[in-house]
Write a protein that holds these residues in place. Sequence first.
Motif, PDB file in Angstrom:
ATOM      1  N   VAL A 137       0.847  -1.194   0.000  1.00  0.00           N
ATOM      2  CA  VAL A 137       0.000   0.000   0.000  1.00  0.00           C
ATOM      3  C   VAL A 137       0.879   1.241   0.000  1.00  0.00           C
ATOM      4  O   VAL A 137       2.048   1.195   0.397  1.00  0.00           O
ATOM      5  CB  VAL A 137      -0.930   0.009   1.236  1.00  0.00           C
ATOM      6  N   GLU A 141      -1.767   8.430   4.415  1.00  0.00           N
ATOM      7  CA  GLU A 141      -2.138   9.618   3.649  1.00  0.00           C
ATOM      8  C   GLU A 141      -1.687  10.912   4.315  1.00  0.00           C
ATOM      9  O   GLU A 141      -1.165  11.815   3.668  1.00  0.00           O
ATOM     10  CB  GLU A 141      -3.644   9.629   3.416  1.00  0.00           C
ATOM     11  N   ASP A 150      -7.657   9.815  -7.329  1.00  0.00           N
ATOM     12  CA  ASP A 150      -8.982   9.895  -6.727  1.00  0.00           C
ATOM     13  C   ASP A 150     -10.055  10.091  -7.793  1.00  0.00           C
ATOM     14  O   ASP A 150     -11.131   9.494  -7.742  1.00  0.00           O
ATOM     15  CB  ASP A 150      -9.039  11.038  -5.713  1.00  0.00           C
ATOM     16  N   VAL A 160     -13.689   0.857  -3.961  1.00  0.00           N
ATOM     17  CA  VAL A 160     -12.524   1.447  -3.298  1.00  0.00           C
ATOM     18  C   VAL A 160     -12.803   1.618  -1.802  1.00  0.00           C
ATOM     19  O   VAL A 160     -11.940   1.362  -0.953  1.00  0.00           O
ATOM     20  CB  VAL A 160     -12.164   2.803  -3.933  1.00  0.00           C
ATOM     21  N   GLY A 161     -14.013   2.032  -1.468  1.00  0.00           N
ATOM     22  CA  GLY A 161     -14.366   2.172  -0.060  1.00  0.00           C
ATOM     23  C   GLY A 161     -14.300   0.851   0.680  1.00  0.00           C
ATOM     24  O   GLY A 161     -13.780   0.775   1.803  1.00  0.00           O
ATOM     25  N   ARG A 163     -12.489  -1.711  -0.196  1.00  0.00           N
ATOM     26  CA  ARG A 163     -11.076  -2.069  -0.124  1.00  0.00           C
ATOM     27  C   ARG A 163     -10.377  -1.337   1.012  1.00  0.00           C
ATOM     28  O   ARG A 163      -9.608  -1.921   1.785  1.00  0.00           O
ATOM     29  CB  ARG A 163     -10.423  -1.740  -1.462  1.00  0.00           C
ATOM     30  N   ASN A 164     -10.635  -0.031   1.126  1.00  0.00           N
ATOM     31  CA  ASN A 164      -9.992   0.761   2.168  1.00  0.00           C
ATOM     32  C   ASN A 164     -10.394   0.293   3.565  1.00  0.00           C
ATOM     33  O   ASN A 164      -9.583   0.300   4.492  1.00  0.00           O
ATOM     34  CB  ASN A 164     -10.327   2.242   1.980  1.00  0.00           C
ATOM     35  N   GLU A 165     -11.645  -0.100   3.726  1.00  0.00           N
ATOM     36  CA  GLU A 165     -12.091  -0.627   5.015  1.00  0.00           C
ATOM     37  C   GLU A 165     -11.351  -1.917   5.354  1.00  0.00           C
ATOM     38  O   GLU A 165     -10.954  -2.133   6.511  1.00  0.00           O
ATOM     39  CB  GLU A 165     -13.600  -0.881   4.987  1.00  0.00           C
ATOM     40  N   LEU A 167      -8.348  -2.828   4.225  1.00  0.00           N
ATOM     41  CA  LEU A 167      -6.943  -2.524   4.502  1.00  0.00           C
ATOM     42  C   LEU A 167      -6.765  -1.891   5.875  1.00  0.00           C
ATOM     43  O   LEU A 167      -5.740  -2.080   6.533  1.00  0.00           O
ATOM     44  CB  LEU A 167      -6.387  -1.591   3.426  1.00  0.00           C
ATOM     45  N   ALA A 168      -7.773  -1.133   6.319  1.00  0.00           N
ATOM     46  CA  ALA A 168      -7.678  -0.475   7.621  1.00  0.00           C
ATOM     47  C   ALA A 168      -7.621  -1.487   8.763  1.00  0.00           C
ATOM     48  O   ALA A 168      -7.145  -1.165   9.858  1.00  0.00           O
ATOM     49  CB  ALA A 168      -8.869   0.469   7.810  1.00  0.00           C
ATOM     50  N   THR A 172      -0.008  -2.524   9.250  1.00  0.00           N
ATOM     51  CA  THR A 172       0.877  -2.099   8.157  1.00  0.00           C
ATOM     52  C   THR A 172       2.288  -1.889   8.696  1.00  0.00           C
ATOM     53  O   THR A 172       2.488  -1.174   9.674  1.00  0.00           O
ATOM     54  CB  THR A 172       0.372  -0.795   7.514  1.00  0.00           C
TER      55      THR A 172
END
Length: 246
Positions: A137, A141, A150, A160-161, A163-165, A167-168, A172
Motif C-alpha cells: 500500500v 495519507e 482519486d 474502493v471504499g 477495499r480501504n475498510e 486494509l484499515a 501495516t
Amino acid sequence: RIAQIYMSGPTPPSAPAPAEPDVSARARRLRRVAAGRMAGLRLVLDRLEDSGNRAAVLRSCEAFGLLHVHEIVGLRPSQQPRVAQKVAAAAKHGGNRRMRRGVGNGGEKWLCVHRHETAAACAEALRGAGFRIVATVPPPEGDRSDSWHDARAAADAAAVGERNEALAQLATAKLEDVDFGERVALVLGSERLGISAEMALLCDGAATIPLFGLTESLNVSVAAARYSRDHPRYSRDIAESLNVSV
C-alpha cells in the motif's frame, strides 16, 4: 622405393578430434542463477492494466532472483469495456510482442507465472503452499493532496471504499520491518485502483515503502523492483536440491 617415398611426401598427420563444445561457463551460470532463486518470496499482480508495466515487473522479478509470480487476470465487475478489452488482451497475449520483448527483455520465460481468474483462487493456491499474503500500500495519507488517482477511482467509489475498510483492519509495516523469515507473497495492485477489495479481504497484513519527497506513490514496476530487491535472501530450497553452495 626411395623415389616412391620421396614422391609421396611425409605421412600427413591424423586429423584432430573435433573439440567438444565448452559448455562449462554456461552450465556454471545456470547453476548459479538456479541456486539464487528465491522460492520463499512471491509477487502477486492484481489485475495490472498496462502491458508495459507488467513486462517491466516480470523483468525485475527475474533479475532479482524470484522464481514464482502469481497473476490475477479476471476482470473487476466495474471495469469499463475499454479497460476490460485492454486487460483481456494483455492477459491473453502478455501484451504487445514488441513491447514485451523490449521492456521485458525475455525475463518472463525464466519465471513460473501462475494465472488465476479470481483473488480467492490465487489466495487458495498461495496458502496451500504455506505463504502469508501481504498487501502493498502507499504510505499513510497524512496531509496528502487530492490526486488524479482519486478522480480516476470515482467510478469505482464503492469498491474502493470496501477495499480501504479491509486494509484499515490490517497491521501495516514498513518494508524493512516485514518478517521475511516466513514465506511471504506481496500483492501489487493495478495502476488505476490499486489492490482490489476482494484481495484486500484475503490479505494477512500490509507493507509500505516509505517516501520522503512530494511524490505520493511509485510506479508499480518501480515498487516491484524495490520489493524484490530489498529483503533478506534467505530461501535456498533450489540450492539445496542442486547441492550447490552459494
